[in-house]
Design a protein around this motif. Sequence first.
Motif: not given
Length: 216
Positions: A132-142
């Motif tokens: 969940g954290t990794i997916m959240g970081l991907i969305q954040a950088f995007t």
Amino acid sequence: MDFIYSIFGFFVAGGPFMYPILIVAAVGAAIAVERYVTLTLVRARNQSVWSKVQPALTSGDFDKARELTSDDDSAISRLLSMGLARQGAVRRREDIEIAMEESMMEIIPQLEKRTPYVALSSNIATLLGLLGTIMGLIQAFTAVSDANPAEKADLLSASISVAMNTTAFGLIVAIPLLITNSVLVAKAGEIVDSLEMASVKALNVITAKARRQVEA
């Protein structure tokens, strides 16, 4: 009340991965409670039966011991009844010991069943939190890739803070489940040890009486 709102806000801010972690927590907790209650009852019943059977064994009253174990379906009764059933039919210690070991092979899996799922739930909660954290970081950088350069740092820090909620929640779930699994394993181990002790004591009494009969 503010504490409840803060927990709710923490959960909502964590994103969709918080829900599978919550489901894993519920499943793991349900299994842990069921196993703890079951093992506690098994231990209590074993102690109760042993307190009644031990005097009969010590005095050499095997008929009474057989009667006590045949009318009970506890783990220790099933174990002792296997040995006592062969007490009058055979004289060799090995035959009685093998019969009890066979019964132990049936009892141990029943004591340990479903307990590994508690540890599995702990591992799944941790991994879901990291995912969940990794997916959240991907969305954040995007999301910040097209933002105003002056606002990128603030947006990114806020997004990372939210993304870390899933890791935190995963660990909050995983740590208690892991501790509970260790408690359950230790509890099952104590029951197995007590059964082995009872079987050895019963075996020694049975073989001692058989030896005296042969010598007489």
